[in-house]
Design an enzyme around this catalytic site. Structure first.
Site, short mmCIF file in Angstrom:
data_model
loop_
_atom_site.label_atom_id
_atom_site.label_comp_id
_atom_site.label_asym_id
_atom_site.label_seq_id
_atom_site.Cartn_x
_atom_site.Cartn_y
_atom_site.Cartn_z
N PHE A 134 74.10 41.51 81.77
CA PHE A 134 75.07 42.60 81.62
C PHE A 134 74.38 43.75 80.87
O PHE A 134 73.68 43.52 79.88
CB PHE A 134 76.31 42.11 80.87
CG PHE A 134 77.43 43.11 80.88
CD1 PHE A 134 78.21 43.26 82.02
CD2 PHE A 134 77.68 43.89 79.78
CE1 PHE A 134 79.23 44.20 82.05
CE2 PHE A 134 78.71 44.83 79.80
CZ PHE A 134 79.48 44.98 80.94
N ASP A 205 75.38 34.87 75.46
CA ASP A 205 76.55 35.72 75.63
C ASP A 205 77.59 34.90 76.40
O ASP A 205 77.37 34.54 77.56
CB ASP A 205 76.15 36.99 76.40
CG ASP A 205 77.30 38.00 76.53
OD1 ASP A 205 78.47 37.57 76.48
OD2 ASP A 205 77.02 39.20 76.70
N TYR A 230 88.77 40.02 74.76
CA TYR A 230 89.78 40.58 75.67
C TYR A 230 89.75 40.00 77.08
O TYR A 230 90.56 40.39 77.91
CB TYR A 230 89.65 42.11 75.74
CG TYR A 230 88.24 42.62 76.00
CD1 TYR A 230 87.67 42.52 77.26
CD2 TYR A 230 87.48 43.20 74.99
CE1 TYR A 230 86.39 42.97 77.50
CE2 TYR A 230 86.20 43.66 75.22
CZ TYR A 230 85.66 43.54 76.48
OH TYR A 230 84.38 43.98 76.72
N LYS A 231 88.81 39.12 77.37
CA LYS A 231 88.74 38.56 78.73
C LYS A 231 89.60 37.29 78.78
O LYS A 231 90.83 37.36 78.78
CB LYS A 231 87.29 38.28 79.12
CG LYS A 231 86.41 39.52 79.19
CD LYS A 231 85.01 39.10 79.60
CE LYS A 231 83.99 40.20 79.41
NZ LYS A 231 84.15 41.34 80.30
N ARG A 379 84.56 41.01 93.40
CA ARG A 379 84.64 39.98 92.37
C ARG A 379 86.10 39.61 92.12
O ARG A 379 86.94 40.48 91.91
CB ARG A 379 84.01 40.56 91.10
CG ARG A 379 83.93 39.61 89.96
CD ARG A 379 83.20 40.26 88.81
NE ARG A 379 84.11 41.00 87.96
CZ ARG A 379 83.84 41.33 86.71
NH1 ARG A 379 82.68 41.04 86.18
NH2 ARG A 379 84.72 41.99 85.98
C1 LIG Z 1 78.43 39.61 79.69
C2 LIG Z 1 79.11 40.72 78.94
N1 LIG Z 1 78.73 41.03 77.71
C3 LIG Z 1 79.35 42.01 77.01
C4 LIG Z 1 80.40 42.70 77.55
C5 LIG Z 1 81.11 43.80 76.84
O1 LIG Z 1 80.77 44.15 75.62
P1 LIG Z 1 81.71 45.14 74.82
O2 LIG Z 1 82.98 44.44 74.53
O3 LIG Z 1 80.94 45.46 73.62
O4 LIG Z 1 81.99 46.33 75.68
C6 LIG Z 1 80.85 42.39 78.83
C7 LIG Z 1 81.97 43.14 79.48
O5 LIG Z 1 82.34 44.21 79.14
C8 LIG Z 1 80.18 41.38 79.53
O6 LIG Z 1 80.57 41.07 80.77
N1 LIG Z 2 85.38 46.05 78.70
C1 LIG Z 2 85.69 46.76 79.80
C2 LIG Z 2 86.25 48.04 79.69
C3 LIG Z 2 86.58 48.78 80.81
C4 LIG Z 2 86.35 48.23 82.04
C5 LIG Z 2 85.79 46.99 82.19
C6 LIG Z 2 85.42 46.27 81.07
C7 LIG Z 2 84.79 44.96 81.19
O1 LIG Z 2 84.97 44.13 80.35
C8 LIG Z 2 83.91 44.69 82.33
C9 LIG Z 2 83.39 43.31 82.31
N2 LIG Z 2 82.57 43.01 81.17
C10 LIG Z 2 82.57 42.92 83.52
O2 LIG Z 2 82.14 41.78 83.55
O3 LIG Z 2 82.35 43.69 84.40
#
Ligand SMILES: Cc1ncc(COP(=O)(O)O)c(C=O)c1O
Ligand SMILES: Nc1ccccc1C(=O)C[C@H](N)C(=O)O
Length: 407
Positions: A134, A205, A230-231, A379
């Site tokens: 990511f 991660d 938040y996921k 997805r």
């Molecule tokens: C693998 C992974 N790491 C990190 C993040 C996000 O990090 P953050 O919450 O800092 O935006 C995401 C999605 O946003 C993710 O899919």
């Molecule tokens: N934090 C976000 C804010 C806005 C839009 C998407 C995200 C996601 O979390 C994307 C996710 N990490 C992803 O696996 O694509």
């Protein structure tokens, strides 16, 4: 959305679903099949009431007294990160004092990567990672290297080649367990063992793992980890993230963002940083009380959930989707990229399609909410707490309808 006759065998799966009652604990908008809990989890019904209590009662009435009110019972705002950490710990196979909650996943990645580099053996200067990791993981590693004067090398290799690159020059291995594009799940235990045998410190991660299936960081002997609130934890948009630091590293690992809330006694107002015991030392600044309260409440949905049942249901949902969509691959340019092998699958299913962006736009229009990811990925995320096999049927029929309409 059209109403559909759902096949009996799927209704039977839903009828004997041990997690079926959990769906009622979420607000799910009408007319929509929401397959994006791997980006933003749905709203647990108990959260708005909690936020009302926190804003009106704790903030509105008790005001600053809330930082310490109930401290004897551990119910004060100051201890909120620790209470949430304990709930996250159960989901990732960690001890409560090995988890810190707060900040974003990106910031926590910075903290644990810095900590990992700090405990890595001398002379090692490579951060090894998946080339398709990511972006934030890659960017944070780049930024940390820049801060260190560019003395490190960020080595990006395809995930399949990671094992071959576990060399004597590698300080830290930075991997995401479940690939956000393909949904491919790595064997955290085996890779951790291989890396550690070469003296490499591991950073996982768990963004797409925590709350989707049981993770056993202690069992794997993992070093460091991070993940999103938040996921699959359903803590709400921008929810605080978590980090994990194995107990054996607490004394030696540097605390890169050594803020006062990670001090052993913040109100001593001392001139020098003395870390709090355990992972609490990584809580840099003032706890985000509103968002922590939402996450705290959301995690209670998991309190009585058997994580093995959660995994079994997740696999049943994704198996069902793969089976239902399979015949479409013969008629349309749709290619499954998620492994069929259960051991290698997270809780999402992804396909390549040359017009993935347009197809997803049509699906969302039709009430099937998934994601498009560059360059050509469709997805679909499945959340075992609130999805039914009937939803999966609905989603698969929606994919069929959209592909047929475009043809
Ligand atoms: C693998 C992974 N790491 C990190 C993040 C996000 O990090 P953050 O919450 O800092 O935006 C995401 C999605 O946003 C993710 O899919
Ligand atoms: N934090 C976000 C804010 C806005 C839009 C998407 C995200 C996601 O979390 C994307 C996710 N990490 C992803 O696996 O694509």
């Amino acid at each position: 959305m059209t109403t559909l006759t759902i096949p009996d065998h799927l209704l039977a799966l839903d009828a004997r679903d041990p997690l079926a009652s959990k769906r009622a604990e979420f607000h799910l908008p009408r007319g929509v099949v929401y397959l994006d809990g791997n980006s933003l989890g749905a709203l647990p019904r108990r959260v708005p009431q909690r936020l009302a209590r926190v804003t009106q009662g704790e903030w509105g009435e008790a005001l600053i007294r809330s930082w310490t009110a109930g401290a004897d019972a551990g119910q004060d705002w100051m201890a909120l990160p620790d209470r949430v950490a304990a709930k996250v710990a159960r989901l990732i196979g960690a001890a409560a004092h090995e988890v810190a909650v707060g900040d974003s996943t990106s910031v926590n990645t910075f903290k644990v990567l810095a900590a990992a580099l700090g405990v890595a053996g001398p002379g090692r200067r490579v951060i090894l990672t998946d080339a398709d990791n990511f972006p934030t993981d890659l960017y944070v590693a780049q930024g940390l290297n820049a801060l260190l004067g560019g003395t490190l090398e960020l080595r990006r290799v395809p995930a399949d080649d990671i094992e071959a690159h576990l060399g004597e020059d590698v300080a830290a291995l930075l991997l995401t367990q479940v690939d956000y594009r393909t949904g491919r799940k790595l064997d955290l235990e085996a890779i951790t063992a291989l890396a550690q045998a070469k003296g490499i410190v591991t950073v996982w991660d768990l963004a797409h793992s925590a709350g989707a299936f049981p993770v056993d960081l202690s069992g794997a002997g993992a070093d460091f980890a991070v993940g999103c609130g938040y996921k699959f934890l359903n803590g709400g948009p921008g929810a605080p993230a978590f980090l994990f630091a194995a107990e054996r590293h607490h004394d030696a690992a540097p605390v890169a963002i050594s803020g006062w809330m990670g001090h052993a006694d913040p109100f001593e107002m001392a001139r020098d940083f003395t870390p709090a015991p355990g992972a609490r030392r990584f809580v840099a600044g003032t706890p985000m009380v509103l968002s922590l309260s939402a996450l705290d409440e959301a995690l209670d949905v998991f309190a009585d959930v058997d994580l093995n049942a959660l995994r079994a249901k997740s696999l049943s949902l994704t198996d069902t989707f793969i089976d239902l969509v399979e015949p479409l691959a013969a008629r349309f340019p749709l290619t499954l990229v998620t492994p069929r092998d259960h051991a290698r699958r997270g809780s999402q299913v992804s396909y390549r399609h040359p017009q993935a962006r347009e197809v997803m736009a049509d699906l969302i229009q039709a009430g099937i909410i998934g994601d498009y990811r560059t360059p050509d990925i469709l997805r679909f995320g499945f959340t075992p707490l609130y999805h039914s096999h009937a939803d999966v049927w609905q989603a698969a029929r929606g994919v069929q309808a959209v592909l047929e309409a475009r043809a």
